[in-house]
Motif scaffolding. Structure first.
Motif, PDB file in Angstrom:
ATOM      1  N   GLU A  46     -71.522 -80.233  -1.935  1.00 14.45           N
ATOM      2  CA  GLU A  46     -70.310 -80.874  -2.440  1.00 14.45           C
ATOM      3  C   GLU A  46     -69.483 -81.360  -1.252  1.00 14.45           C
ATOM      4  O   GLU A  46     -69.187 -80.583  -0.328  1.00 14.45           O
ATOM      5  CB  GLU A  46     -69.501 -79.898  -3.278  1.00 14.45           C
ATOM      6  CG  GLU A  46     -68.237 -80.454  -3.859  1.00 14.45           C
ATOM      7  CD  GLU A  46     -68.480 -81.531  -4.905  1.00 14.45           C
ATOM      8  OE1 GLU A  46     -67.630 -82.426  -5.017  1.00 14.45           O
ATOM      9  OE2 GLU A  46     -69.528 -81.488  -5.574  1.00 14.45           O
ATOM     10  N   ILE A  47     -69.095 -82.614  -1.257  1.00 15.05           N
ATOM     11  CA  ILE A  47     -68.356 -83.201  -0.136  1.00 15.05           C
ATOM     12  C   ILE A  47     -66.961 -82.586  -0.008  1.00 15.05           C
ATOM     13  O   ILE A  47     -66.506 -82.279   1.090  1.00 15.05           O
ATOM     14  CB  ILE A  47     -68.255 -84.728  -0.305  1.00 15.05           C
ATOM     15  CG1 ILE A  47     -69.631 -85.364  -0.272  1.00 15.05           C
ATOM     16  CG2 ILE A  47     -67.376 -85.337   0.772  1.00 15.05           C
ATOM     17  CD1 ILE A  47     -70.383 -85.189   1.017  1.00 15.05           C
ATOM     18  N   THR A  48     -66.275 -82.421  -1.133  1.00 17.91           N
ATOM     19  CA  THR A  48     -64.922 -81.881  -1.069  1.00 17.91           C
ATOM     20  C   THR A  48     -64.908 -80.428  -0.604  1.00 17.91           C
ATOM     21  O   THR A  48     -63.885 -79.953  -0.125  1.00 17.91           O
ATOM     22  CB  THR A  48     -64.226 -81.970  -2.435  1.00 17.91           C
ATOM     23  OG1 THR A  48     -64.998 -81.262  -3.405  1.00 17.91           O
ATOM     24  CG2 THR A  48     -64.061 -83.410  -2.855  1.00 17.91           C
ATOM     25  N   LEU A  49     -66.018 -79.744  -0.731  1.00 21.28           N
ATOM     26  CA  LEU A  49     -66.090 -78.358  -0.274  1.00 21.28           C
ATOM     27  C   LEU A  49     -65.944 -78.269   1.242  1.00 21.28           C
ATOM     28  O   LEU A  49     -65.481 -77.263   1.765  1.00 21.28           O
ATOM     29  CB  LEU A  49     -67.417 -77.731  -0.715  1.00 21.28           C
ATOM     30  CG  LEU A  49     -67.603 -76.246  -0.442  1.00 21.28           C
ATOM     31  CD1 LEU A  49     -66.575 -75.446  -1.228  1.00 21.28           C
ATOM     32  CD2 LEU A  49     -69.000 -75.814  -0.812  1.00 21.28           C
ATOM     33  N   THR A  50     -66.292 -79.325   1.951  1.00 22.69           N
ATOM     34  CA  THR A  50     -66.155 -79.293   3.403  1.00 22.69           C
ATOM     35  C   THR A  50     -64.769 -79.726   3.853  1.00 22.69           C
ATOM     36  O   THR A  50     -64.233 -79.164   4.814  1.00 22.69           O
ATOM     37  CB  THR A  50     -67.199 -80.207   4.069  1.00 22.69           C
ATOM     38  OG1 THR A  50     -67.017 -81.536   3.611  1.00 22.69           O
ATOM     39  CG2 THR A  50     -68.596 -79.737   3.761  1.00 22.69           C
TER      40      THR A  50
END
Length: 88
Positions: A46-50
């Motif tokens: 997940e991109i937003t997790l980073t």
């Protein structure tokens, strides 16, 4: 002002930048590595997790290290003003 004075000022400026940016960079690195490890273990990409935890951690690091960063920049400014006052 000779070359030695200029090199000393540049060296002090670089050291000040490293000390001032150090807390935010270290926190970003630690959070980024830990999130990458969690993503590799769980296979969640997940991109937003980073980005979201890293931004929050950097904001907290900047908030808590603000007095230290301000003291470093103030010290550098005082040294430069003293050198200007003394005529280098």
């Amino acid at each position: 002002m000779n070359e030695a004075d200029a090199l000393e000022i540049v060296q002090y400026a670089i050291w000040t930048v490293l000390l001032a940016s150090g807390p935010a960079v270290v926190v970003a690195m630690l959070v980024g590595v830990s999130i990458a490890l969690v993503q590799a273990l769980t296979q969640v990409q997940e991109i937003t997790l980073t980005f979201v935890p890293k931004i929050v951690a950097i904001l907290l690091a900047v908030a808590f290290s603000g007095p230290f960063v301000g003291a470093q920049i103030s010290s550098f400014t005082n040294v430069i003003f003293q050198r200007i006052q003394n005529g280098f």
